[in-house]
Design an enzyme around this catalytic site. Structure first.
Site, mmCIF file in Angstrom:
data_model
loop_
_atom_site.group_PDB
_atom_site.id
_atom_site.type_symbol
_atom_site.label_atom_id
_atom_site.label_comp_id
_atom_site.label_asym_id
_atom_site.label_seq_id
_atom_site.Cartn_x
_atom_site.Cartn_y
_atom_site.Cartn_z
ATOM 1 N N ASP A 116 -6.609 -9.911 75.328
ATOM 2 C CA ASP A 116 -5.704 -8.782 75.087
ATOM 3 C C ASP A 116 -4.505 -9.266 74.279
ATOM 4 O O ASP A 116 -3.752 -10.132 74.736
ATOM 5 C CB ASP A 116 -5.244 -8.227 76.449
ATOM 6 N N ARG B 265 -10.471 2.367 74.848
ATOM 7 C CA ARG B 265 -9.806 1.842 76.045
ATOM 8 C C ARG B 265 -9.114 2.911 76.888
ATOM 9 O O ARG B 265 -8.399 2.584 77.827
ATOM 10 C CB ARG B 265 -8.761 0.798 75.611
ATOM 11 N N GLU C 126 -8.410 -7.039 72.186
ATOM 12 C CA GLU C 126 -7.833 -5.758 72.603
ATOM 13 C C GLU C 126 -6.417 -5.581 72.054
ATOM 14 O O GLU C 126 -5.642 -6.541 72.003
ATOM 15 C CB GLU C 126 -7.814 -5.744 74.136
ATOM 16 N N ARG D 78 -11.712 -11.773 80.997
ATOM 17 C CA ARG D 78 -10.609 -11.758 80.032
ATOM 18 C C ARG D 78 -9.822 -13.049 80.175
ATOM 19 O O ARG D 78 -9.510 -13.469 81.291
ATOM 20 C CB ARG D 78 -9.694 -10.552 80.296
ATOM 21 N N TYR E 87 3.190 -11.973 79.186
ATOM 22 C CA TYR E 87 2.298 -10.999 79.803
ATOM 23 C C TYR E 87 0.936 -11.610 80.148
ATOM 24 O O TYR E 87 0.472 -12.528 79.482
ATOM 25 C CB TYR E 87 2.076 -9.826 78.842
ATOM 26 N N GLU F 225 -5.466 2.008 75.478
ATOM 27 C CA GLU F 225 -5.069 2.208 76.879
ATOM 28 C C GLU F 225 -3.772 3.004 76.998
ATOM 29 O O GLU F 225 -3.499 3.556 78.054
ATOM 30 C CB GLU F 225 -4.949 0.872 77.616
ATOM 31 N N TRP G 213 5.714 -4.334 73.479
ATOM 32 C CA TRP G 213 5.228 -4.676 74.822
ATOM 33 C C TRP G 213 4.034 -5.585 74.704
ATOM 34 O O TRP G 213 3.057 -5.285 74.075
ATOM 35 C CB TRP G 213 4.786 -3.406 75.584
ATOM 36 N N ASN H 25 2.319 4.125 85.417
ATOM 37 C CA ASN H 25 2.944 2.851 85.762
ATOM 38 C C ASN H 25 4.384 2.728 85.239
ATOM 39 O O ASN H 25 4.612 2.715 84.036
ATOM 40 C CB ASN H 25 2.061 1.748 85.152
ATOM 41 N N GLU I 211 -12.916 -2.474 82.861
ATOM 42 C CA GLU I 211 -11.914 -3.422 83.350
ATOM 43 C C GLU I 211 -11.780 -3.217 84.863
ATOM 44 O O GLU I 211 -11.711 -2.087 85.333
ATOM 45 C CB GLU I 211 -10.569 -3.144 82.663
ATOM 46 N N HIS J 25 -2.029 -7.247 73.377
ATOM 47 C CA HIS J 25 -0.881 -6.461 73.836
ATOM 48 C C HIS J 25 0.042 -5.975 72.727
ATOM 49 O O HIS J 25 1.274 -6.073 72.850
ATOM 50 C CB HIS J 25 -0.093 -7.231 74.892
HETATM 51 MG MG LIG Z 1 -4.465 -4.099 77.825
#
Ligand SMILES: [Mg+2]
Length: 412
Positions: free
Chosen positions: A220, A293, A246, A147, A159, A272, A412, A37, A349, A222
């Site tokens: 999450d 994750r 998360e 979530r 986000y 992740e 992020w 991504n 997810e 993040h």
């Molecule tokens: Mg995430």
């Protein structure tokens, strides 16, 4: 049977996807997801320039050996670009093995351990009424776990909250309700951790009050908190019985999780953005997390992610594979086959892809009564319509980034 050729297909139906297609001398084809991504073309170059020339003439059945060859022979190991490229080869070879044997990949991994995969969706809202509507929509779509992401008073765009272009000064609208956007430059968002920490427990209290104690809720963070901030949030959220919290801290500092763990029993999910089992090593061995994750696309494929998950099983740690729409239908299918086969599956997810994406990638995947199933077609169960893919050339897209009120760049 040998590998005859491999090609890299880039398409952007609802968003950018990179797919590797391997064809054998018998005409059997296999697909692998190599989508990274916001940095998609780096993996395209890695595959086209350095991996595709190595594949012709190899035995497609030697999946483990192909993986070890690509990982070890490059000398330069790990990293998201390398591991996404290797992942695509690994997935494509599993796809081929399934087609040649006439079995869906989950059968080759040991067979089904369950009827289907519990999946969670992303509910979000700037304010509570919008958030509640989003939760209700997900429940109506069959989701059995959700979530929760909420706006924070004083912050314009953050986000995880579906937003319009007008919210962020005219940047391109998000596609597939996911943070990345098409455009020449990334969109800037704002952040204030203290405001977030003050606001979030009240959001969960309201959601529990509205929807009751049974619905599994996730959140999450993040990577935005320091270890002590994450510890505080975990503790503050304990009354609301989260399924998981998360990415509470930037997890490349694995020791941070020891501090978080000392203070809270809120279950933790991480990884992740990890690429190998080595990123999880301390977290798993010291039981500092509850869910892995990793995504099959970013962890080097089915082969190494299964090893990571088997290692986690020794510590009763379960899977929670990353699965927003930046994982292509091929990658989602690959991790659905793996999730169906492993014993220590936790949750998946799941964010449905857009209509155009589903026309490019025909899938045997099903979503029924809140459970995912990869289907029973031989291989991964995904075919790529190259004509349809050709209608959507690559378009530059970036994930947003965020700065604090004084202009400091934040995580992020
Ligand atoms: Mg995430």
């Amino acid at each position: 049977m040998i590998i005859d050729r491999a090609e890299v297909i880039v398409t952007s139906p609802d968003r950018n996807f990179v797919t590797l297609k391997i064809t054998t001398s018998d005409g059997v084809t296999g697909l692998g997801d190599a989508t990274l991504n916001g940095r998609e073309l780096a993996v395209v170059a890695y595959l086209r320039e350095h991996v595709v020339p190595l594949l012709a003439g190899r035995d497609p059945h030697r999946i483990e050996d192909a993986w070890q060859f690509l990982y070890r022979s490059a000398y330069w190991r790990r990293g998201p670009v390398t591991m996404a490229a290797i992942a695509a080869v690994d997935m494509a070879l599993w796809d081929i093995k399934g087609k040649v044997t006439g079995l869906p990949v989950y059968q080759l991994l040991g067979g089904a351990s369950r009827e289907g995969l519990l999946a969670y969706g992303h509910a979000s809202g700037k304010e509570l009424p919008e958030l509640f509507d989003s939760v209700r929509e997900h429940l109506a779509d069959g989701y059995r776990a959700i979530r929760i992401q909420s706006g924070v008073p004083g912050l314009k765009a953050i986000y995880g909250i579906a937003s319009q272009a007008s919210d962020t000064g005219g940047g391109e609208a998000r596609y597939d309700h996911e943070p990345a956007r098409r455009g020449e430059l990334p969109v800037q968002e704002d952040w204030d951790t203290r405001a977030y920490l003050r606001h979030l427990p009240g959001v969960f209290e309201a959601v529990r009050h509205e929807f009751g104690p049974e619905l599994p809720l996730l959140h999450d963070g993040h990577h935005r908190m320091t270890p002590i901030q994450a510890a505080k949030l975990g503790k503050d959220l304990e009354p609301f019985d989260l399924f998981w919290l998360e990415d509470c801290t930037p997890a490349e500092n694995q020791e941070a999780l020891r501090l978080v763990r000392q203070h809270t029993t809120t279950p933790l999910a991480i990884g992740e953005i990890f690429n190998t089992v080595w990123d999880f090593q301390d977290l798993i061995r010291e039981q500092l997390i509850d869910y892995v994750r990793g995504a099959v696309t970013h962890m080097g494929g089915i082969t190494p992610l299964k090893k990571t998950i088997d290692y986690a099983a020794q510590y009763q740690i379960k899977s929670g594979f990353h699965g927003p729409t930046d994982i292509s239908p091929v990658g989602m299918a690959a991790q659905a086959h793996l999730g169906l086969a492993i014993h220590n599956f936790g949750i998946q997810e799941y964010m449905p892809h857009g209509e155009k994406t589903n026309q490019v990638f025909e899938q045997s995947f099903t979503w029924q009564d809140g459970l995912l199933h990869p289907g029973d077609q031989p291989g991964l169960g995904v075919t790529l319509d190259t004509d349809e893919a050709g209608r959507y050339p690559y378009e530059r897209a970036y994930l947003p980034y965020n700065r604090l009120a004084d202009g400091t760049m934040h995580d992020w």
